[in-house]
Design a protein around this motif. Structure first.
Motif, PDB file in Angstrom:
ATOM      1  N   PRO A 216       0.825  -1.211   0.000  1.00 55.98           N
ATOM      2  CA  PRO A 216       0.000   0.000   0.000  1.00 55.98           C
ATOM      3  C   PRO A 216       0.859   1.260   0.000  1.00 55.98           C
ATOM      4  N   PRO A 217       0.503   2.256  -0.790  1.00 57.95           N
ATOM      5  CA  PRO A 217       1.282   3.492  -0.830  1.00 57.95           C
ATOM      6  C   PRO A 217       1.302   4.180   0.532  1.00 57.95           C
ATOM      7  N   PRO A 218       2.441   4.726   0.927  1.00 63.25           N
ATOM      8  CA  PRO A 218       2.476   5.487   2.187  1.00 63.25           C
ATOM      9  C   PRO A 218       1.655   6.757   2.058  1.00 63.25           C
ATOM     10  N   GLY A 219       1.144   7.235   3.175  1.00 66.02           N
ATOM     11  CA  GLY A 219       0.317   8.428   3.182  1.00 66.02           C
ATOM     12  C   GLY A 219       1.057   9.647   3.694  1.00 66.02           C
ATOM     13  N   ALA A 220       0.642  10.814   3.227  1.00 66.15           N
ATOM     14  CA  ALA A 220       1.304  12.062   3.618  1.00 66.15           C
ATOM     15  C   ALA A 220       1.150  12.334   5.106  1.00 66.15           C
ATOM     16  N   LEU A 221      -0.056  12.131   5.643  1.00 64.03           N
ATOM     17  CA  LEU A 221      -0.288  12.404   7.064  1.00 64.03           C
ATOM     18  C   LEU A 221       0.493  11.430   7.929  1.00 64.03           C
ATOM     19  N   GLN A 222       0.574  10.210   7.488  1.00 61.74           N
ATOM     20  CA  GLN A 222       1.345   9.174   8.181  1.00 61.74           C
ATOM     21  C   GLN A 222       2.806   9.592   8.333  1.00 61.74           C
ATOM     22  N   VAL A 223       3.411  10.057   7.256  1.00 66.60           N
ATOM     23  CA  VAL A 223       4.824  10.460   7.289  1.00 66.60           C
ATOM     24  C   VAL A 223       4.994  11.746   8.082  1.00 66.60           C
ATOM     25  N   ALA A 224       4.062  12.688   7.924  1.00 68.01           N
ATOM     26  CA  ALA A 224       4.164  13.957   8.647  1.00 68.01           C
ATOM     27  C   ALA A 224       4.114  13.737  10.154  1.00 68.01           C
ATOM     28  N   ARG A 225       3.249  12.832  10.616  1.00 67.76           N
ATOM     29  CA  ARG A 225       3.161  12.546  12.051  1.00 67.76           C
ATOM     30  C   ARG A 225       4.467  11.929  12.554  1.00 67.76           C
ATOM     31  N   ARG A 226       4.996  10.996  11.775  1.00 69.92           N
ATOM     32  CA  ARG A 226       6.242  10.348  12.190  1.00 69.92           C
ATOM     33  C   ARG A 226       7.383  11.351  12.274  1.00 69.92           C
ATOM     34  N   MET A 227       7.393  12.342  11.369  1.00 72.51           N
ATOM     35  CA  MET A 227       8.448  13.363  11.359  1.00 72.51           C
ATOM     36  C   MET A 227       8.258  14.419  12.448  1.00 72.51           C
ATOM     37  N   GLY A 228       7.073  14.488  13.038  1.00 76.91           N
ATOM     38  CA  GLY A 228       6.796  15.546  13.997  1.00 76.91           C
ATOM     39  C   GLY A 228       6.590  16.893  13.342  1.00 76.91           C
ATOM     40  N   ALA A 229       6.044  16.893  12.117  1.00 75.53           N
ATOM     41  CA  ALA A 229       5.792  18.142  11.397  1.00 75.53           C
ATOM     42  C   ALA A 229       4.684  18.931  12.072  1.00 75.53           C
ATOM     43  N   HIS A 230       4.586  20.196  11.724  1.00 75.92           N
ATOM     44  CA  HIS A 230       3.527  21.056  12.249  1.00 75.92           C
ATOM     45  C   HIS A 230       2.172  20.387  11.979  1.00 75.92           C
ATOM     46  N   PRO A 231       1.261  20.385  12.954  1.00 80.43           N
ATOM     47  CA  PRO A 231      -0.006  19.667  12.781  1.00 80.43           C
ATOM     48  C   PRO A 231      -0.885  20.180  11.645  1.00 80.43           C
ATOM     49  N   GLU A 232      -0.645  21.400  11.183  1.00 82.34           N
ATOM     50  CA  GLU A 232      -1.421  21.948  10.070  1.00 82.34           C
ATOM     51  C   GLU A 232      -0.712  21.773   8.728  1.00 82.34           C
ATOM     52  N   ARG A 233       0.432  21.117   8.735  1.00 82.64           N
ATOM     53  CA  ARG A 233       1.269  21.095   7.538  1.00 82.64           C
ATOM     54  C   ARG A 233       0.636  20.322   6.381  1.00 82.64           C
ATOM     55  N   VAL A 234      -0.051  19.225   6.695  1.00 82.37           N
ATOM     56  CA  VAL A 234      -0.574  18.329   5.654  1.00 82.37           C
ATOM     57  C   VAL A 234      -2.083  18.203   5.797  1.00 82.37           C
ATOM     58  N   VAL A 235      -2.766  18.302   4.666  1.00 80.75           N
ATOM     59  CA  VAL A 235      -4.208  18.073   4.583  1.00 80.75           C
ATOM     60  C   VAL A 235      -4.421  16.972   3.538  1.00 80.75           C
ATOM     61  N   ILE A 236      -5.157  15.923   3.900  1.00 74.93           N
ATOM     62  CA  ILE A 236      -5.321  14.791   2.977  1.00 74.93           C
ATOM     63  C   ILE A 236      -6.768  14.707   2.481  1.00 74.93           C
ATOM     64  N   PHE A 237      -6.928  14.144   1.290  1.00 78.53           N
ATOM     65  CA  PHE A 237      -8.240  14.015   0.654  1.00 78.53           C
ATOM     66  C   PHE A 237      -8.404  12.587   0.148  1.00 78.53           C
ATOM     67  N   HIS A 238      -9.526  11.969   0.498  1.00 80.58           N
ATOM     68  CA  HIS A 238      -9.816  10.603   0.077  1.00 80.58           C
ATOM     69  C   HIS A 238     -11.254  10.510  -0.412  1.00 80.58           C
ATOM     70  N   SER A 239     -11.539   9.436  -1.147  1.00 81.56           N
ATOM     71  CA  SER A 239     -12.836   9.286  -1.781  1.00 81.56           C
ATOM     72  C   SER A 239     -13.240   7.820  -1.830  1.00 81.56           C
ATOM     73  N   LEU A 240     -14.564   7.586  -1.893  1.00 78.50           N
ATOM     74  CA  LEU A 240     -15.088   6.242  -2.112  1.00 78.50           C
ATOM     75  C   LEU A 240     -15.268   5.927  -3.589  1.00 78.50           C
ATOM     76  N   SER A 241     -15.036   6.891  -4.458  1.00 78.62           N
ATOM     77  CA  SER A 241     -15.271   6.689  -5.891  1.00 78.62           C
ATOM     78  C   SER A 241     -14.442   5.548  -6.442  1.00 78.62           C
ATOM     79  N   LYS A 242     -13.129   5.573  -6.192  1.00 82.26           N
ATOM     80  CA  LYS A 242     -12.231   4.550  -6.736  1.00 82.26           C
ATOM     81  C   LYS A 242     -12.126   3.362  -5.784  1.00 82.26           C
ATOM     82  N   ARG A 243     -11.954   3.636  -4.509  1.00 84.14           N
ATOM     83  CA  ARG A 243     -11.791   2.571  -3.518  1.00 84.14           C
ATOM     84  C   ARG A 243     -12.940   1.578  -3.550  1.00 84.14           C
ATOM     85  N   SER A 244     -14.169   2.104  -3.672  1.00 86.93           N
ATOM     86  CA  SER A 244     -15.352   1.268  -3.495  1.00 86.93           C
ATOM     87  C   SER A 244     -16.269   1.257  -4.712  1.00 86.93           C
TER      88      SER A 244
END
Length: 398
Positions: A216-244
């Motif tokens: 599975p591809p790594p996620g931006a929020l996942q990496v940002a949390r591990r790095m200790g980045a600013h909590p507002e640094r990354v905003v993620i967008f997901h959808s049920l269109s392709k997944r489901s």
């Protein structure tokens, strides 16, 4: 009378395609391989959920989504990425990701940065809402090539310091549309570190994240949390269109820092439209189920293998790592699309319709021009027939 900033927008990709093809008769049984509209079956139990909640259509849905839907999304993020987010303050359900990707710029982009017009960076090729969102807020959209030279992901760090210093937002799609490239953990680390240094936000379009070959591809929020980045640094967008396989449900979500989500929620309160309650109940159940996602991914794995077999001897063929598009090399995408239509009846999208000319100073021109995008969303037999026609017509190989 009309805003000048919209006067030079190129025509949207699909009206351009109709103008190119529809004045000509198809050369065979028509096979549609243009739009990324999934055709696999969605979970059969959805109908019962919808029917049992149909009375919800006579009530206004909550602007922020139901607590149950937000909780289901938070639980999915935790399972998928190992990241805990607060369902009340860090998640908002969306009417599909396009709504969120556009409104995020409206809510988050400052009017000026360091006394200058802010820049919004996008890949090139790109999902066209990125560019229009930047123009809508009076920012300067800067298209950064995502080509074979950079593993089909934009090298934002190569931009001049003065551009990065006035950058407010960066759009990035991983897995990438149209190339199917995946941003590795190292790529995310580099981009997030760049954002920390130059104080911009990353808008991570991850709507193809659940269609992939192997890991599975790594996620931006996942990496940002591990790095200790600013909590507002990354905003993620997901959808049920392709997944489901639910493009008509128009259901997705945005997740990020509480201040970012607060601003996006506030904008929706004035100008947006929340998902109807019966559809929120469906989305709640779909985010909680992974069995249908695994089955869907297996169907795409068969198509990856099929494409590799059919195009494996084509010079320049790039097997997609994820998503459901092929980004096939040709001399000229428009000419190839027209030839395919007139000789075989297969409809594909010229790559130039998904990208913009970078100007003569880069020596590149339009990076999408020597490609066509092929959507492998139809049932397996139809997809195979279309891919064979493309190979035989454009590459003369059997």
């Amino acid at each position: 009378m009309f805003p000048e900033r919209f006067s030079n927008l190129p025509a949207y990709a699909f009206p351009r395609l109709r103008a190119l093809l529809d004045v000509h008769a198809p050369g065979g049984e028509v096979i549609h391989m243009t739009i990324g509209e999934p055709k696999h079956a969605f979970p059969p139990w959805i109908a019962a959920i919808l029917a049992s909640n149909v009375d919800g259509f006579n009530r206004y849905p909550p602007n922020d989504g139901t607590p149950e839907l937000r909780a289901a999304i938070a639980a999915w993020i935790a399972r998928r990425y190992g990241v805990n987010v607060d369902a009340d303050s860090q998640i908002m359900p969306l009417n599909g990701t396009r709504e969120g990707l556009y409104n995020a710029a409206m809510a988050l982009c400052p009017e000026v940065k360091h006394g200058q017009t802010p820049a919004v960076l996008t890949p090139n090729p790109f999902y066209q809402v990125y560019m229009v969102a930047a123009i809508s807020v009076g920012a300067e959209p800067i298209m950064v090539p995502a080509t074979a030279a950079t593993d089909h992901l934009p090298d934002y760090g190569a931009l001049p310091e003065e551009v990065l210093d006035r950058t407010a937002l960066v759009y990035i799609c991983s897995p990438a549309n149209p190339q199917g490239a995946i941003a590795s953990e190292a790529y995310w680390e580099t981009l997030i570190a760049l954002a920390e240094r130059h104080d911009f936000q990353i808008l991570a379009d991850e709507c193809y994240s659940e269609i992939y070959r192997d890991a599975p591809p790594p996620g931006a929020l996942q990496v940002a949390r591990r790095m200790g980045a600013h909590p507002e640094r990354v905003v993620i967008f997901h959808s049920l269109s392709k997944r489901s396989n639910l493009p008509g449900l128009r259901s997705g979500f945005v997740a990020g820092g509480p201040e970012s989500i607060k601003r996006i929620k506030q904008l929706r309160a004035y100008s947006g439209a929340p998902l109807p309650l019966p559809l929120q109940k469906v989305a709640e159940a779909v985010w909680a189920d992974e069995d249908h996602v695994i089955e869907n991914r297996a169907l795409y794995a068969e198509k990856y293998a099929m494409a590799d077999r059919i195009f494996g001897n084509v010079p320049g063929y790039m097997p997609p790592q994820a998503g459901f598009f092929l980004w096939l090399p040709v001399e000229d995408g428009e000419a190839a699309a027209l030839k395919l239509w007139q000789e075989t009846g297969v409809r594909v999208l010229p790559g130039a319709y998904l990208s913009r000319d970078t100007g003569t100073d880069t020596g590149m021109g339009n990076p999408g021009k020597p490609f066509i995008r092929v959507a492998m969303v139809a049932p397996k037999d139809e997809t195979e027939k279309g891919l064979i026609r493309i190979r035989d017509c454009l590459y003369g190989q059997e």
